[in-house]
Structure formats: C-alpha cells, structure tokens
Design a protein around this motif. Structure first.
Motif, PDB file in Angstrom:
ATOM      1  N   ALA A   6       0.832  -1.208   0.000  1.00 54.78           N
ATOM      2  CA  ALA A   6       0.000   0.000   0.000  1.00 54.78           C
ATOM      3  C   ALA A   6       0.864   1.256   0.000  1.00 54.78           C
ATOM      4  N   ARG A   7       1.937   1.242   0.729  1.00 57.98           N
ATOM      5  CA  ARG A   7       2.823   2.413   0.777  1.00 57.98           C
ATOM      6  C   ARG A   7       3.453   2.690  -0.576  1.00 57.98           C
ATOM      7  N   ASP A   8       3.947   1.623  -1.245  1.00 59.64           N
ATOM      8  CA  ASP A   8       4.649   1.807  -2.517  1.00 59.64           C
ATOM      9  C   ASP A   8       3.698   2.063  -3.685  1.00 59.64           C
ATOM     10  N   TRP A   9       2.507   1.518  -3.608  1.00 53.80           N
ATOM     11  CA  TRP A   9       1.534   1.690  -4.685  1.00 53.80           C
ATOM     12  C   TRP A   9       0.713   2.949  -4.438  1.00 53.80           C
ATOM     13  N   ASN A  10      -0.200   2.850  -3.491  1.00 51.19           N
ATOM     14  CA  ASN A  10      -1.065   3.978  -3.153  1.00 51.19           C
ATOM     15  C   ASN A  10      -1.872   3.567  -1.924  1.00 51.19           C
ATOM     16  N   PRO A  11      -1.765   4.303  -0.816  1.00 54.42           N
ATOM     17  CA  PRO A  11      -2.524   3.938   0.384  1.00 54.42           C
ATOM     18  C   PRO A  11      -4.028   3.809   0.127  1.00 54.42           C
ATOM     19  N   ASP A  12      -4.526   4.513  -0.878  1.00 53.13           N
ATOM     20  CA  ASP A  12      -5.953   4.424  -1.188  1.00 53.13           C
ATOM     21  C   ASP A  12      -6.335   3.071  -1.782  1.00 53.13           C
ATOM     22  N   ARG A  13      -5.339   2.259  -2.160  1.00 49.61           N
ATOM     23  CA  ARG A  13      -5.618   0.957  -2.763  1.00 49.61           C
ATOM     24  C   ARG A  13      -5.711  -0.160  -1.716  1.00 49.61           C
ATOM     25  N   ILE A  14      -5.629   0.173  -0.450  1.00 50.74           N
ATOM     26  CA  ILE A  14      -5.594  -0.853   0.595  1.00 50.74           C
ATOM     27  C   ILE A  14      -6.854  -1.720   0.574  1.00 50.74           C
ATOM     28  N   SER A  15      -8.000  -1.159   0.265  1.00 53.99           N
ATOM     29  CA  SER A  15      -9.234  -1.962   0.237  1.00 53.99           C
ATOM     30  C   SER A  15      -9.196  -2.974  -0.909  1.00 53.99           C
ATOM     31  N   VAL A  16      -8.632  -2.578  -2.061  1.00 57.56           N
ATOM     32  CA  VAL A  16      -8.500  -3.490  -3.196  1.00 57.56           C
ATOM     33  C   VAL A  16      -7.530  -4.614  -2.847  1.00 57.56           C
ATOM     34  N   ILE A  17      -6.430  -4.246  -2.191  1.00 63.10           N
ATOM     35  CA  ILE A  17      -5.447  -5.247  -1.764  1.00 63.10           C
ATOM     36  C   ILE A  17      -6.091  -6.217  -0.773  1.00 63.10           C
ATOM     37  N   ALA A  18      -6.880  -5.684   0.161  1.00 60.09           N
ATOM     38  CA  ALA A  18      -7.533  -6.525   1.166  1.00 60.09           C
ATOM     39  C   ALA A  18      -8.525  -7.490   0.525  1.00 60.09           C
ATOM     40  N   ASP A  19      -9.260  -7.019  -0.473  1.00 64.85           N
ATOM     41  CA  ASP A  19     -10.221  -7.891  -1.157  1.00 64.85           C
ATOM     42  C   ASP A  19      -9.512  -9.078  -1.811  1.00 64.85           C
ATOM     43  N   ARG A  20      -8.392  -8.798  -2.466  1.00 58.00           N
ATOM     44  CA  ARG A  20      -7.649  -9.878  -3.119  1.00 58.00           C
ATOM     45  C   ARG A  20      -7.041 -10.809  -2.077  1.00 58.00           C
ATOM     46  N   LEU A  21      -6.615 -10.251  -0.964  1.00 59.76           N
ATOM     47  CA  LEU A  21      -6.034 -11.048   0.112  1.00 59.76           C
ATOM     48  C   LEU A  21      -7.057 -12.039   0.669  1.00 59.76           C
ATOM     49  N   VAL A  22      -8.258 -11.564   0.883  1.00 59.36           N
ATOM     50  CA  VAL A  22      -9.328 -12.429   1.401  1.00 59.36           C
ATOM     51  C   VAL A  22      -9.594 -13.585   0.432  1.00 59.36           C
ATOM     52  N   ALA A  23      -9.595 -13.302  -0.863  1.00 63.86           N
ATOM     53  CA  ALA A  23      -9.813 -14.355  -1.851  1.00 63.86           C
ATOM     54  C   ALA A  23      -8.695 -15.390  -1.820  1.00 63.86           C
ATOM     55  N   CYS A  24      -7.459 -14.936  -1.687  1.00 60.91           N
ATOM     56  CA  CYS A  24      -6.318 -15.856  -1.675  1.00 60.91           C
ATOM     57  C   CYS A  24      -6.304 -16.738  -0.431  1.00 60.91           C
ATOM     58  N   TYR A  25      -6.818 -16.212   0.678  1.00 63.82           N
ATOM     59  CA  TYR A  25      -6.740 -16.919   1.959  1.00 63.82           C
ATOM     60  C   TYR A  25      -8.070 -17.571   2.358  1.00 63.82           C
ATOM     61  N   SER A  26      -8.916 -17.840   1.394  1.00 68.27           N
ATOM     62  CA  SER A  26     -10.232 -18.397   1.707  1.00 68.27           C
ATOM     63  C   SER A  26     -10.157 -19.752   2.403  1.00 68.27           C
ATOM     64  N   THR A  27      -9.105 -20.523   2.125  1.00 64.79           N
ATOM     65  CA  THR A  27      -8.978 -21.851   2.734  1.00 64.79           C
ATOM     66  C   THR A  27      -8.202 -21.836   4.048  1.00 64.79           C
ATOM     67  N   ILE A  28      -7.573 -20.734   4.365  1.00 58.29           N
ATOM     68  CA  ILE A  28      -6.851 -20.618   5.648  1.00 58.29           C
ATOM     69  C   ILE A  28      -7.207 -19.274   6.305  1.00 58.29           C
ATOM     70  N   PRO A  29      -8.476 -19.057   6.608  1.00 56.32           N
ATOM     71  CA  PRO A  29      -8.913 -17.769   7.163  1.00 56.32           C
ATOM     72  C   PRO A  29      -8.293 -17.445   8.518  1.00 56.32           C
ATOM     73  N   GLN A  30      -7.785 -18.461   9.214  1.00 57.89           N
ATOM     74  CA  GLN A  30      -7.199 -18.205  10.542  1.00 57.89           C
ATOM     75  C   GLN A  30      -6.000 -17.262  10.465  1.00 57.89           C
ATOM     76  N   VAL A  31      -5.315 -17.238   9.316  1.00 55.33           N
ATOM     77  CA  VAL A  31      -4.168 -16.330   9.169  1.00 55.33           C
ATOM     78  C   VAL A  31      -4.646 -14.878   9.174  1.00 55.33           C
ATOM     79  N   LEU A  32      -5.687 -14.596   8.399  1.00 55.90           N
ATOM     80  CA  LEU A  32      -6.214 -13.230   8.351  1.00 55.90           C
ATOM     81  C   LEU A  32      -6.890 -12.847   9.660  1.00 55.90           C
ATOM     82  N   GLN A  33      -7.562 -13.784  10.296  1.00 58.08           N
ATOM     83  CA  GLN A  33      -8.172 -13.495  11.591  1.00 58.08           C
ATOM     84  C   GLN A  33      -7.119 -13.111  12.618  1.00 58.08           C
TER      85      GLN A  33
END
Length: 244
Positions: free
Chosen positions: A204-231
């Motif tokens: 987010a710092r190197d790209w654009n702090p305003d993109r954090i929600s987009v990054i988070a959405d993709r992160l949630v999709a990638c971690y759908s099978t191991i949600p305990q990491v994001l929790q």
C-alpha cells in the motif's frame, strides 16, 4: 573481504552494489553467469534501550544481536530449507568459483535478474491494472506457501523480512530474498499473520494507500482456505496502530 587491506576486497570493490543495507553486496561475473556475494557486517548499530523494552522479542532486535557468522548461517539454512520445500529462492552456490569467496560471514548466491515488486509498484509507466497483476501473483504465492507452512507446522516458511524490495517478480515465479531473520520455533499462524500485515502495508505504501481496500479484497480471496491467518492478522493489528 572484511579487511580494507585485503587485496581480494579491493578487487571486488568495483562490483559492489549500491543498496541500502548494513551488509555489503557484490555482483561478480563468472563467465556467462553472475553471482551475488553477500558479506555480513561484523556489527550492527546498537538499538536504543527503549526499543528492547518495548519489543524484547522482536525479529529486528534479535537480528541486531547476532554475529555476522550467525546471520550468514541462518540465511543459508533458511534458503536451503525453502528450496527443499519447493519454494522459489536464489540458490546457495558452493562450486569452485564461489568457494573462493565463501567464508563463515560470506554467502554466494545465484543472481536473479528480475525486478522487485517495489520497483514495479513505483514504476510510473505501469497502470493500476498491471500493478494489480503483480500484487495478485505475490499474494497468491504467499498464500500457497502459508498453506504449506500450516500443513507442515513449519515456522521457517514464514518470510520475516517481508517487504516489497525482497520480492522479485520473474516471468514464471515469485522469488523471495533476504532471510537473515529466521524463526525455527514459534506459533506458525501468528508468524504468517505478521508477514501478511508487513507485506500488505509495504504494498500500500509503494503503490497507493488508497488501494488498501482493493489489496484486502484480493487477500481475502487468496486466503479463503486458511482464514485463521487473516483473523490473527486482524487481532494483532486492531486498535494497535503503532504495532507495525
């Protein structure tokens, strides 16, 4: 390599890389290939006393205390371990040419001629769609590795120095570099969550702090099978703005 009067060090000086690091890095040609020599600093700047009081078990604090030979050994062990687990990391070289330079505080590594994620995110020629593709590849690699770490209960598969400069985007894979900070023990999910938080904040710092929600959405999709990491990542950072 550690003495200014050492003729070998003088011979290498023209190959030194200009990077922000307490260690010295050299890119040395050997025929058609190039190798990276990483010479670990003998001592590192002492941390202020208040740092240890606040974060007595921090990876940075521990890394500062270790000798150059310890950090070299830890990095070698981590890279070799990741290789055995099928992860993309530069190879540790021990052939005749590399052996000329290797010592207990010097590591010879394969040169990966690929751009860092940081350089791609900061490249103004790229548009956001292109940047997102590189971010998606990085997050997908991380999630895949984290699934393996949880399955194997393997804390060494956490990349503790997680930042965009330590991610190299090759044509067919995503490499990780810099393994001085190693945990052979510890709560695996918590270590993985720390990596997620650190890397996403760098992105987010190197790209654009305003993109954090987009990054988070993709992160949630990638971690759908191991949600305990994001929790765990949320529990580590919620209401603790100065923790990272």
């Amino acid at each position: 390599l550690v003495s200014h009067s050492n003729p070998q060090a003088d011979r290498l000086e023209s190959f030194r890389l200009s990077v922000a690091s307490s260690n010295r890095l050299y890119l040395v040609p050997d025929g058609e290939r190039q190798i990276v020599l990483k010479v670990y600093a003998e001592s590192r700047k002492a941390l202020p006393n208040w740092f240890d009081k606040l974060l007595p078990q921090s990876d940075e604090s521990a890394a500062r205390r270790r000798s150059s030979s310890d950090r070299c050994r830890h990095e070698r062990q981590a890279i070799e371990h990741w290789k055995r687990c099928g992860r993309a990391v530069p190879a540790v070289l021990s052939d005749k040419f590399a052996a000329e330079f290797v010592s207990d505080h010097t590591l010879a590594l394969e040169w990966i001629a690929s751009p860092s994620l940081q350089s791609l995110l900061l490249n103004e020629v790229l548009d956001d769609a292109q940047r997102m593709r590189y971010v998606e590849r990085t997050l997908s690699e991380m999630a895949d590795r984290h699934r393996l770490a949880i399955t194997k209960n393997d804390p060494m598969l956490a990349h503790l120095d997680a930042n965009t400069g330590n991610v190299l985007i090759a044509h067919d894979c995503v490499y990780r570099i810099d393994f001085e900070s190693v945990r052979e023990r510890g709560e695996v999910v918590e270590l993985l969550a720390c990596e997620v938080v650190k890397l996403c904040r760098w992105i987010a710092r190197d790209w654009n702090p305003d993109r954090i929600s987009v990054i988070a959405d993709r992160l949630v999709a990638c971690y759908s099978t191991i949600p305990q990491v994001l929790q765990t990542a949320v529990s580590l950072t919620a209401d603790r703005p100065f923790s990272w």
